[in-house]
Motif scaffolding. Structure first.
Motif, PDB file in Angstrom:
ATOM      1  N   ALA A   1      42.889  27.208   5.476  1.00 21.33           N
ATOM      2  CA  ALA A   1      42.060  26.491   6.449  1.00 21.33           C
ATOM      3  C   ALA A   1      41.199  25.430   5.763  1.00 21.33           C
ATOM      4  O   ALA A   1      41.015  24.327   6.287  1.00 21.33           O
ATOM      5  CB  ALA A   1      41.187  27.475   7.218  1.00 21.33           C
ATOM      6  N   THR A   2      40.661  25.749   4.577  1.00 22.44           N
ATOM      7  CA  THR A   2      39.871  24.758   3.853  1.00 22.44           C
ATOM      8  C   THR A   2      40.731  23.563   3.480  1.00 22.44           C
ATOM      9  O   THR A   2      40.285  22.411   3.598  1.00 22.44           O
ATOM     10  CB  THR A   2      39.253  25.380   2.593  1.00 22.44           C
ATOM     11  N   ALA A   3      41.942  23.801   3.023  1.00 29.60           N
ATOM     12  CA  ALA A   3      42.843  22.696   2.669  1.00 29.60           C
ATOM     13  C   ALA A   3      43.079  21.783   3.867  1.00 29.60           C
ATOM     14  O   ALA A   3      43.054  20.548   3.746  1.00 29.60           O
ATOM     15  CB  ALA A   3      44.162  23.247   2.141  1.00 29.60           C
ATOM     16  N   PHE A   4      43.312  22.382   5.019  1.00 27.14           N
ATOM     17  CA  PHE A   4      43.550  21.586   6.227  1.00 27.14           C
ATOM     18  C   PHE A   4      42.338  20.718   6.561  1.00 27.14           C
ATOM     19  O   PHE A   4      42.466  19.504   6.790  1.00 27.14           O
ATOM     20  CB  PHE A   4      43.886  22.498   7.403  1.00 27.14           C
ATOM     21  N   PHE A   5      41.158  21.315   6.590  1.00 25.93           N
ATOM     22  CA  PHE A   5      39.977  20.551   6.987  1.00 25.93           C
ATOM     23  C   PHE A   5      39.551  19.552   5.919  1.00 25.93           C
ATOM     24  O   PHE A   5      38.984  18.498   6.249  1.00 25.93           O
ATOM     25  CB  PHE A   5      38.840  21.501   7.343  1.00 25.93           C
ATOM     26  N   LEU A   6      39.822  19.824   4.647  1.00 25.38           N
ATOM     27  CA  LEU A   6      39.528  18.834   3.616  1.00 25.38           C
ATOM     28  C   LEU A   6      40.356  17.575   3.811  1.00 25.38           C
ATOM     29  O   LEU A   6      39.870  16.454   3.575  1.00 25.38           O
ATOM     30  CB  LEU A   6      39.802  19.421   2.228  1.00 25.38           C
ATOM     31  N   ARG A   7      41.587  17.728   4.239  1.00 22.50           N
ATOM     32  CA  ARG A   7      42.415  16.539   4.504  1.00 22.50           C
ATOM     33  C   ARG A   7      41.828  15.722   5.657  1.00 22.50           C
ATOM     34  O   ARG A   7      41.934  14.500   5.669  1.00 22.50           O
ATOM     35  CB  ARG A   7      43.856  16.960   4.818  1.00 22.50           C
TER      36      ARG A   7
END
Length: 387
Positions: free
Chosen positions: A25-31
């Protein structure tokens, strides 16, 4: 998800180690913040605790300072299709906690009053009113606390869905990529892997669940993390008639069971005692006696469950801390290092919110909800030295 090609970049703005729900989820929102991301997962996305839990999407009963994060996450659960293109079988069917004694009913009443300032409104029903609203419950129910907007989802789908969404958004997601070494060289963190080479980034998030203790210690952040295995099971299918998730409101470990029915008719259950998990084998053994211990308390909640056959049981490796509160936020002493782990068996509902808030923190240095209570620095101090 299939294994990413070896041609992934060697450097990014952020490297995330650990591809459970929090890391994906962090990877998704960082993008969405425009940062380049490399996500490294030793096995498959969501294969560990994120994929074997009960699937509870509940807010009531949480540590009160956790409710702002939980409320944010509940909003994101409701918007998953527009965010990531999948709903992970999220069903806002409601969540009830059931008390059978006056003492436990009093605790429900206190919590309902205490959580109201945090934006969580609970409905309390007692006696005949509780039995009329929820006729599937045992006739001797004392009080029910009802959270109508909570519910459940499929843990096998949620983290992989965020992993796929992160990859579509441009994150480099590498599965079956074991981290063998981690450290800091000047401004960059250096992450060595088996088979995929070395990765570098000025920002690093560790989200490796029960395996995070050793990685945090590498950077001088010491804490005691206990790996445990939940006891989960599922019954044969029966006609669907149980909407809300049902939990036993009690501070007695063996009584702390819960259940939910899926659309296919099976009743998923868990709670009670946990087993010790093994970080080396990555396994949590099942204790058949724990299933037997669960059954009378499940039947106290839902008498008809006593007639059903249990067709499968399972467990997984979860991370627990002494205070039952997760670690989330920056390192106590290393700039650019962030943590999101140790959610003590109640992280599934928080997954989208954790990803959203950690991405905010990493990208902007600020968060839209308070997370100071989860800082790893709470394990320092004269009575808890960071050594």
């Amino acid at each position: 998800m299939s294994r990413a090609p070896s041609a992934a970049p060697r450097r990014a703005d952020v490297v995330i180690v650990g591809g459970g729900f929090m890391g994906a989820a962090t990877a998704f929102f960082l993008r969405r913040h425009g940062l380049s991301v490399i996500l490294l997962e030793r096995d498959l996305i969501g294969q560990a605790a994120s994929g074997v839990n009960f699937g509870n999407v509940r807010r009531q009963g949480r540590f009160l300072p956790q409710l702002p994060l939980s409320n944010l996450s509940r909003d994101l659960w409701g918007r998953l299709p527009e965010l990531i293109g999948e709903d992970a079988e999220f069903l806002p069917s409601g969540h009830i906690r059931v008390a059978f004694t006056e003492d436990n009913a009093a605790r429900l009443e206190r919590y309902a009053a205490d959580c109201r300032p945090y934006g969580l409104e609970l409905e309390l029903l007692s006696g005949n009113a509780a039995r009329a609203r929820f006729p599937m419950l045992a006739p001797d129910v004392h009080t029910v606390s009802f959270s109508p907007a909570d519910g459940h989802a499929n843990p096998r789908l949620a983290a992989p869905a965020f992993g796929r969404a992160a990859r579509r958004a441009g994150a480099h997601v590498l599965e079956e990529t074991e981290v063998t070494g981690i450290g800091k060289d000047g401004e960059d963190f250096v992450i060595e892997t088996r088979g995929q080479g070395v990765f570098r980034a000025p920002l690093l998030q560790i989200s490796t669940g029960a395996w995070a203790q050793a990685m945090a210690a590498t950077f001088g952040d010491h804490l005691r993390l206990i790996p445990r295995g939940p006891q989960m099971g599922v019954t044969e299918p029966v006609p669907y008639r149980i909407g809300p998730v049902i939990g036993f409101a009690s501070d007695v470990t063996e009584e702390g069971v819960y259940l939910r029915q899926v659309a296919r008719g099976n009743i998923v259950f868990g709670g009670g005692r946990r087993t010790d998990a093994n970080l080396v084998t990555k396994r949590a053994p099942l204790d058949p006696l724990n299933t037997i211990r669960q059954m009378p308390h499940l039947a106290r909640l839902l008498p008809d469950i006593a007639r059903l056959r249990v067709i499968r049981t399972w467990s997984g490796v979860e991370a627990y801390l002494d205070d039952d509160i997760p670690v989330m936020g920056p390192s106590a002493g290393v700039a650019g290092l962030f943590y999101a782990f140790g959610f003590c068996g109640h992280g599934f509902q928080l997954g989208p919110g954790v990803g959203h808030v950690m991405a905010e923190l990493i990208a902007t240095g600020k968060t839209s909800v308070p997370i100071d209570a989860f800082h790893i620095g709470r394990f320092r101090g004269p009575d808890r030295p960071n050594v």
